[in-house]
Design an enzyme around this catalytic site. Structure first.
Site, short mmCIF file in Angstrom:
data_model
loop_
_atom_site.label_atom_id
_atom_site.label_comp_id
_atom_site.label_asym_id
_atom_site.label_seq_id
_atom_site.Cartn_x
_atom_site.Cartn_y
_atom_site.Cartn_z
CG HIS A 122 47.33 39.86 40.12
ND1 HIS A 122 46.36 39.24 40.88
CD2 HIS A 122 47.06 41.18 40.20
CE1 HIS A 122 45.55 40.14 41.37
NE2 HIS A 122 45.95 41.33 40.98
CG ASP A 128 46.51 35.99 41.88
OD1 ASP A 128 47.69 36.20 41.52
OD2 ASP A 128 45.65 36.87 41.91
N GLY A 134 43.55 47.95 43.40
CA GLY A 134 44.44 48.22 44.52
C GLY A 134 44.12 47.39 45.75
CG ASN A 135 40.42 46.77 47.82
OD1 ASN A 135 39.74 47.62 47.28
ND2 ASN A 135 40.62 46.74 49.13
CB SER A 136 45.11 42.87 43.96
OG SER A 136 44.22 42.74 42.90
N GLY A 176 46.58 11.46 38.85
CA GLY A 176 46.93 10.93 37.53
C GLY A 176 45.74 10.54 36.69
CB VAL A 177 42.33 10.53 36.69
CG1 VAL A 177 42.65 9.16 37.24
CG2 VAL A 177 41.89 11.48 37.81
#
Length: 490
Positions: free
Chosen positions: A119, A150, A222-224, A280-281
């Site tokens: 992001h 992310d 800003g720590n992202s 596939g469940v």
């Protein structure tokens, strides 16, 4: 007690208190670290700051009032925003405007590989990496990005090798262990904060593979994309989200565990995309009510609600109604454990699976496929209802009828669905309280198929005779999406 005795007792207590105080002072003097507070983390931080970078991005938006890259949590979640977003240079209506964002990242390879959040760089026209010494490098390529976790992997071209950090084992971290975050909060680069791990395996409804580390180390806008270190200087998490009513830290932050991040980043580096395992469940949680309906002593495992016709599970013989208890040697304590286990499994690997079917434990082998990128679940609701009288007796507050062509048309039920249609649900009935609706189709009762109303009635009578307090229904919506519901019998 006489006055003299009371005075003597008070004097004894005073002398005892003084002795304790003197002993404590002597202890603090003998152990300098206790007098100064916790041990310093300066040596650890000093060796890591050169590898932590600030990420600045610029994006040009063309339309007036077009929303910028706001980083909000999932709809309905308690989370305010992911950390960045600083807007500037808004043009007048009809004119392009620029949106700038600030985030964090860290170098994992001296040749110029940098990790950050998806992001932080999503939709950016230009990405600049700022180093602690004041130098800058332009990102020459986004090697890959993964919205589900992310994460993003960037490439820069340095003239000299960069200082890099290494990943540690996030599974070895325990609640209460000290951790350190370094990043770019509010544009203040190189900020260091310290805290502990508050919880592990957190599900914050951000995606299908939530398994976050929670920390009280201060994390802000800003720590992202910045690193969360252990006290050995290893990255054990990538800071991603916070809970905050104001946008500032209140001591509840979340990081993607390093053991998850490394798998994703290795695939992004090798393929430029993620290649996840696929069973596939569609699965759902085994609640206490469903456990009772299945005859389980306690809730456990992942209940298979439906099976993709051409998927790996169907080929291996897994059926709707099975409860998966173990996948590739990993116990499945809850529904959320299964998707996380499957996506991290190598494609084409033969995996042993233990499941419960009809009260018996089965062991089968499944060859894992590759998760289709567009794999998603749809939810549709049928609002219109028309009561139709039930056949015979009380049916948990339900009115049911054979699935005729007219009723298929009325409720827009797919031709592929077979069973008994629900035409009305009494308000405040056991079924209504479980969100059963008119237009739902009863496919199975207690894991046995039903085709006519009398099949449903017979199965309900059998459940009541057995003394069970709940009956397990397999319901289909109009599009064929299946779910299990445990409805009280009284």
């Amino acid at each position: 007690m006489g006055r003299g005795k009371r005075q003597a007792e008070a004097g004894r207590r005073a002398r005892t208190g003084a002795a304790w105080a003197m002993g404590l002072c002597l202890l603090l003097a003998a152990v300098p670290g206790l007098a100064r507070g916790p041990a310093s983390v300066a040596d650890v931080a000093e060796g890591l700051q050169d590898a932590v970078v600030n990420i600045s991005t610029t994006q040009t938006l063309q339309g007036p009032g077009e929303p910028g890259p706001m980083r909000k949590g999932p709809k309905g979640s308690p989370f305010e925003e992911f950390f960045d977003d600083f807007f500037e240079d808004e043009g007048p209506d009809g004119m392009p405007r620029k949106v700038s964002s600030l985030g964090s990242g860290f170098v994992i390879d001296p040749s110029g590989l940098i990790v950050t959040n998806n992001h932080v760089i999503e939709g950016a026209d230009e990405i600049i990496v700022n180093f602690v010494d004041g130098s800058k490098l332009k990102v020459t390529k986004i090697l890959g990005h993964d919205p589900k976790t992310d994460l993003a992997l960037l490439k820069v071209e340095p003239k000299e090798p960069l200082k890099a950090v290494s990943f540690g084992n996030s599974s070895a971290m325990r609640v209460g262990d000290w951790v350190m975050a370094i990043g770019n909060p509010f544009g203040l680069g190189g900020s260091v904060t310290v805290g502990i791990i508050s919880a592990t395996k957190r599900d914050i409804n951000a995606g299908p593979y939530d398994d976050f580390i929670q920390t009280d180390a201060a994390i802000n806008r800003g720590n992202s994309g910045g690193p969360l270190f252990n006290m050995e200087g290893e990255v054990i998490g990538v800071n991603t989200a916070i809970i905050s009513p104001t946008g500032g830290s209140i001591g509840i932050g979340f990081a993607v565990p390093s053991n998850t991040a490394t798998k994703v980043l290795n695939q992004l580096k090798e393929y430029g995309e993620t290649r996840r395992g696929w069973l596939g469940v569609h699965v759902q949680s085994v609640t206490e009510e469903i456990a009772e309906g299945l005859g389980l002593v306690e809730p456990m495992g992942a209940l298979v609600a439906s099976v993709a016709p051409d998927g790996p599970a169907a080929a291996a013989g897994i059926e709707a109604g099975d409860v998966i208890l173990d996948f590739d040697g990993q116990e499945i304590d809850s529904m959320r454990d299964l998707p996380r286990a499957v996506v991290g499994t190598a494609i084409d690997k033969d995996v042993p699976v233990k499941l419960l079917r009809g009260g018996k434990t089965l062991n089968i082998t499944v060859k894992i496929g590759r998760l289709p990128e567009d794999e998603a679940e749809e939810e549709d609701e049928i609002e219109e209802t028309l009561p139709v009288a039930p056949e015979g007796e009380d049916l948990l507050g339900l009115s049911i009828a054979p699935l005729t062509d007219d009723l298929r048309e009325k409720y827009a039920i797919s031709d592929k669905i077979e069973g008994v249609v629900i035409t009305d649900v009494e308000p405040d009935s056991p079924a209504a309280r479980k969100n059963v609706k008119a237009g739902d189709v009863i496919v199975e009762v207690t894991q046995e198929e039903v085709h006519q109303p009398h099949d449903v009635i017979d199965r309900l009578r059998a459940v009541k005779r057995s003394g069970r307090g709940r009956v397990l229904l397999l319901l289909s919506d109009a599009k064929g999406e299946l779910r299990f519901v445990a409805v009280p019998t009284s």
